[in-house]
Design an enzyme around this catalytic site. Structure first.
Site, PDB file in Angstrom:
ATOM      1  N   ASP A   1      -7.995  -5.243  -0.152  1.00 20.66           N
ATOM      2  CA  ASP A   1      -8.465  -6.104  -1.257  1.00 20.66           C
ATOM      3  C   ASP A   1      -8.102  -7.574  -1.071  1.00 20.66           C
ATOM      4  OD1 ASP A   1      -7.608  -3.289  -3.126  1.00 20.66           O
ATOM      5  OD2 ASP A   1      -9.650  -4.041  -2.917  1.00 20.66           O
TER       6      ASP A   1
ATOM      7  N   HIS B   1       0.857  -1.196   0.000  1.00 22.33           N
ATOM      8  CA  HIS B   1       0.000   0.000   0.000  1.00 22.33           C
ATOM      9  C   HIS B   1       0.886   1.235   0.000  1.00 22.33           C
ATOM     10  CE1 HIS B   1      -3.201   2.802   1.157  1.00 22.33           C
ATOM     11  NE2 HIS B   1      -4.026   1.863   0.721  1.00 22.33           N
TER      12      HIS B   1
HETATM   13  C1  SDX Z   1      -6.199   0.126  -3.053  1.00 19.24           C
HETATM   14  O1  SDX Z   1      -4.343   4.569  -1.996  1.00 19.24           O
HETATM   15  C2  SDX Z   1      -5.324   3.980  -1.435  1.00 19.24           C
HETATM   16  O2  SDX Z   1      -5.757   4.361  -0.378  1.00 19.24           O
HETATM   17  C3  SDX Z   1      -5.898   2.781  -2.215  1.00 19.24           C
HETATM   18  C4  SDX Z   1      -6.946   1.959  -1.487  1.00 19.24           C
HETATM   19  C5  SDX Z   1      -8.233   2.733  -1.235  1.00 19.24           C
HETATM   20  O3  SDX Z   1      -8.960   2.362  -0.299  1.00 19.24           O
HETATM   21  O4  SDX Z   1      -8.509   3.663  -2.061  1.00 19.24           O
HETATM   22  O5  SDX Z   1      -6.416   1.478  -0.259  1.00 19.24           O
HETATM   23  C6  SDX Z   1      -7.361   0.755  -2.338  1.00 19.24           C
HETATM   24  O6  SDX Z   1      -5.963   0.464  -4.182  1.00 19.24           O
HETATM   25  C7  SDX Z   1      -5.327  -0.845  -2.316  1.00 19.24           C
HETATM   26  C8  SDX Z   1      -4.127  -1.361  -3.172  1.00 19.24           C
HETATM   27  C9  SDX Z   1      -4.620  -2.434  -4.142  1.00 19.24           C
HETATM   28  N1  SDX Z   1      -3.556  -2.829  -5.078  1.00 19.24           N
HETATM   29  C10 SDX Z   1      -2.917  -4.008  -4.976  1.00 19.24           C
HETATM   30  O7  SDX Z   1      -3.115  -4.830  -4.080  1.00 19.24           O
HETATM   31  C11 SDX Z   1      -1.917  -4.273  -6.119  1.00 19.24           C
HETATM   32  C12 SDX Z   1      -0.618  -4.846  -5.550  1.00 19.24           C
HETATM   33  N2  SDX Z   1       0.057  -3.779  -4.781  1.00 19.24           N
HETATM   34  C13 SDX Z   1       1.138  -3.067  -5.458  1.00 19.24           C
HETATM   35  O8  SDX Z   1       1.001  -2.912  -6.832  1.00 19.24           O
HETATM   36  C14 SDX Z   1       1.569  -1.828  -4.670  1.00 19.24           C
HETATM   37  O9  SDX Z   1       1.718  -2.214  -3.371  1.00 19.24           O
HETATM   38  C15 SDX Z   1       0.729  -0.553  -4.733  1.00 19.24           C
HETATM   39  C16 SDX Z   1       0.516  -0.099  -6.120  1.00 19.24           C
HETATM   40  C17 SDX Z   1      -0.599  -0.758  -4.042  1.00 19.24           C
HETATM   41  C18 SDX Z   1       1.472   0.520  -3.958  1.00 19.24           C
HETATM   42  O10 SDX Z   1       2.718   0.573  -4.501  1.00 19.24           O
HETATM   43  P1  SDX Z   1       3.655   1.908  -4.395  1.00 19.24           P
HETATM   44  O11 SDX Z   1       3.372   2.630  -3.144  1.00 19.24           O
HETATM   45  O12 SDX Z   1       3.546   2.672  -5.662  1.00 19.24           O
HETATM   46  O13 SDX Z   1       5.054   1.305  -4.213  1.00 19.24           O
HETATM   47  P2  SDX Z   1       5.939   0.681  -5.374  1.00 19.24           P
HETATM   48  O14 SDX Z   1       5.073   0.047  -6.435  1.00 19.24           O
HETATM   49  O15 SDX Z   1       6.920   1.722  -5.782  1.00 19.24           O
HETATM   50  O16 SDX Z   1       6.647  -0.500  -4.570  1.00 19.24           O
HETATM   51  C19 SDX Z   1       7.689  -0.197  -3.634  1.00 19.24           C
HETATM   52  C20 SDX Z   1       8.489  -1.489  -3.557  1.00 19.24           C
HETATM   53  C21 SDX Z   1       8.918  -1.974  -4.950  1.00 19.24           C
HETATM   54  O17 SDX Z   1      10.081  -2.739  -4.768  1.00 19.24           O
HETATM   55  P3  SDX Z   1      11.523  -2.021  -5.086  1.00 19.24           P
HETATM   56  O18 SDX Z   1      11.486  -1.635  -6.565  1.00 19.24           O
HETATM   57  O19 SDX Z   1      11.597  -0.816  -4.183  1.00 19.24           O
HETATM   58  O20 SDX Z   1      12.540  -3.082  -4.771  1.00 19.24           O
HETATM   59  O21 SDX Z   1       7.648  -2.533  -3.026  1.00 19.24           O
HETATM   60  C22 SDX Z   1       7.467  -3.537  -4.010  1.00 19.24           C
HETATM   61  C23 SDX Z   1       7.826  -2.925  -5.344  1.00 19.24           C
HETATM   62  O22 SDX Z   1       8.266  -3.921  -6.235  1.00 19.24           O
HETATM   63  N3  SDX Z   1       6.069  -3.938  -3.953  1.00 19.24           N
HETATM   64  C24 SDX Z   1       5.627  -5.173  -4.171  1.00 19.24           C
HETATM   65  C25 SDX Z   1       4.245  -5.123  -3.991  1.00 19.24           C
HETATM   66  N4  SDX Z   1       3.881  -3.877  -3.689  1.00 19.24           N
HETATM   67  C26 SDX Z   1       5.007  -3.141  -3.668  1.00 19.24           C
HETATM   68  N5  SDX Z   1       6.268  -6.314  -4.497  1.00 19.24           N
HETATM   69  C27 SDX Z   1       5.503  -7.412  -4.646  1.00 19.24           C
HETATM   70  N6  SDX Z   1       4.158  -7.441  -4.488  1.00 19.24           N
HETATM   71  C28 SDX Z   1       3.498  -6.322  -4.155  1.00 19.24           C
HETATM   72  N7  SDX Z   1       2.188  -6.364  -3.993  1.00 19.24           N
END
Ligand code: SDX
Length: 425
Positions: A360, A303
């Site tokens: 989710d 998140h």
């Molecule tokens: C919602 O914002 C809100 O409030 C949203 C929400 C709401 O109520 O409105 O809470 C609802 O959208 C919840 C999120 C649902 N999405 C997912 O579950 C999709 C999977 N999650 C990821 O795609 C990710 O965690 C995000 C998009 C939700 C958040 O990612 P960020 O903050 O943009 O961080 P990032 O993608 O830059 O990741 C930072 C690091 C990376 O690794 P490095 O490159 O630094 O080594 O964390 C890793 C990412 O690869 N990472 C993950 C991961 N989420 C982040 N690695 C594996 N699996 C994951 N799920």
């Protein structure tokens, strides 16, 4: 004395004001930065940038706190109706009895949609995704209802009309996509029960409302009702800043929520769990999620704000167990989800990246138990989030500092060059 920060640039020193919120959060006010220094800030994804001040929802991502107008979401999920939560978010206070009764009457009186709207549904391909249909139909409401007046009463009427009709629009897409008879809203059913009845009642098999199922939907919608400046809410605020009508702004929010990185994750989680169930490849999924070269993400994990367990996921996980137990159901995907959580939370990669289950991760299990088809999971999220979008949109209208949203950029393209006629290229 107001707090400031110093910026030293070139041979000049600038003082920038610091803004502090009611929960002690602080921000540098850069609203005059370009005018005084010629500089702008650069923050892809706005992870370090506040777009507004707001008094609607407070989140503490480190402590896992979520409050609507100061009330913890745990307390609302336990004690409030969804209607009360909607009223709280939009009006800033819980309604007293007469206000709630008036609100209920308005919701009931506005629950039908214009019969001409059915023609739109009948012309979508049967395979259309319900989120694309919902975004289109909410936008189409503008054609059937007068432009939003500036009168406060008209805004409330438009808001209540949309809050009521979104359920009917969603249920119609479900029924018509299956060639089933559309079920009309009923005056004797409250908000959540009415939606379930419109979804599942049938002329040959009357839908038996189950209090545990209605309660599960109530909790689901309360947990999804608002979440400060997330992607879809920011879309509603940005589109709304052009002073477009409410329906168009909300239609943009529905479109943003559809994305699998945002609200579409609840559908993607179930698809991921099904894939793990069929291919017995949990270990491979974990390894792929950790591989930076692999675009695969563990859906329902991580998140932008929560760097600890999402408080909503905690409630949703308990709801899975209690609802399945009360309905005497089992769901193999719940066992897989729990095992996946256990394995991931022990893994250094997830620990170091502060990756925990978000709202989710378990919500799809609850929706499956209710009988909602997977491709409608994000539609259910949208119905829950509508009051939050509306509250944020209204707050932006009333904000004296609000203006048209128009970010800047740093240009990195070619410097000035000449047009070359085609025969010389
Ligand atoms: C919602 O914002 C809100 O409030 C949203 C929400 C709401 O109520 O409105 O809470 C609802 O959208 C919840 C999120 C649902 N999405 C997912 O579950 C999709 C999977 N999650 C990821 O795609 C990710 O965690 C995000 C998009 C939700 C958040 O990612 P960020 O903050 O943009 O961080 P990032 O993608 O830059 O990741 C930072 C690091 C990376 O690794 P490095 O490159 O630094 O080594 O964390 C890793 C990412 O690869 N990472 C993950 C991961 N989420 C982040 N690695 C594996 N699996 C994951 N799920």
């Amino acid at each position: 004395m107001a707090e400031t920060v110093k910026l030293i640039y070139g041979n000049k020193e600038y003082e920038l004001p610091v803004v502090e919120g009611s929960e002690g959060e602080k921000a540098i006010d850069i609203s005059q930065l370009r005018a005084t220094t010629g500089l702008i800030t650069l923050d892809p994804g706005y992870a370090n940038t506040g777009s507004c001040t707001s008094s609607i929802t407070f989140m503490d991502g480190e402590k896992g706190i979520l409050r609507y107008r100061g009330i913890p979401v745990e307390e609302l999920a336990e004690k409030a109706t969804f209607k009360e939560t909607v009223y709280l978010l939009i009006n800033g206070k819980l309604p007293h009895r007469e206000e709630l009764t008036r609100f209920s009457v308005l919701l009931n009186d506005n629950s039908l949609v214009h019969e001409d709207m059915r023609a739109f549904y009948e012309n979508f391909p049967r395979s259309s995704h319900p989120m694309g249909i919902l975004s289109s139909m909410v936008n189409a409401l503008r054609s059937f209802y007068p432009e939003l007046q500036n009168l406060d009463e008209e805004i409330n009427m438009t808001v209540t009309r949309l809050l009521s009709k979104i359920r009917t629009l969603a249920a119609m897409s479900y029924k018509i996509s299956r060639g089933h008879k559309v079920v009309y809203p009923r005056p004797d059913l409250a908000y959540c029960a009415n939606f379930l009845n419109m979804m599942f009642d049938s002329p040959v098999r009357p839908y038996a409302l189950d209090n545990d199922v209605v309660n599960a939907l109530r909790v689901f919608w309360i947990l999804h009702a608002d979440h400060e400046q997330n992607c879809s809410t920011s879309a509603v605020r940005l589109v709304g800043s052009a002073r477009v009508n409410l329906y168009a702004a909300i239609s943009a929010g529905i479109a943003a929520l559809w994305g699998p990185l945002h609200g579409g994750a609840n559908q993607a989680v179930i698809e991921m769990l099904n894939d793990i169930a069929q291919n017995k490849n949990m270990g491979q999924a974990i390894e792929r999620a950790k591989d930076r070269k692999d675009p695969f993400r563990l859906m329902g994990f991580g998140h932008r704000v929560y760097k600890t367990y999402d408080p909503r996921a905690r409630i949703m996980k308990k709801m899975c167990d209690s609802l399945l137990d009360k309905l005497d159901l089992t769901d193999p995907l719940l066992d897989i989800a729990k095992e996946l959580e256990m394995v991931a939370l022990k893994d250094d990669y997830f620990i170091e990246h502060n990756l925990y289950p978000n709202v989710d991760f378990y919500s799809g299990i609850v929706l499956r138990a209710i009988g909602i088809p997977t491709n409608m999971f994000t539609v259910l999220f949208a119905i829950g989030r509508l009051p939050g979008w509306i509250a944020q949109w209204k707050e932006s209208l009333d904000d004296p500092n609000w203006k048209l949203g128009r970010p800047r950029q740093i240009y990195t393209g070619p410097t000035q060059s000449k047009f070359i006629p085609i025969d010389d290229r």
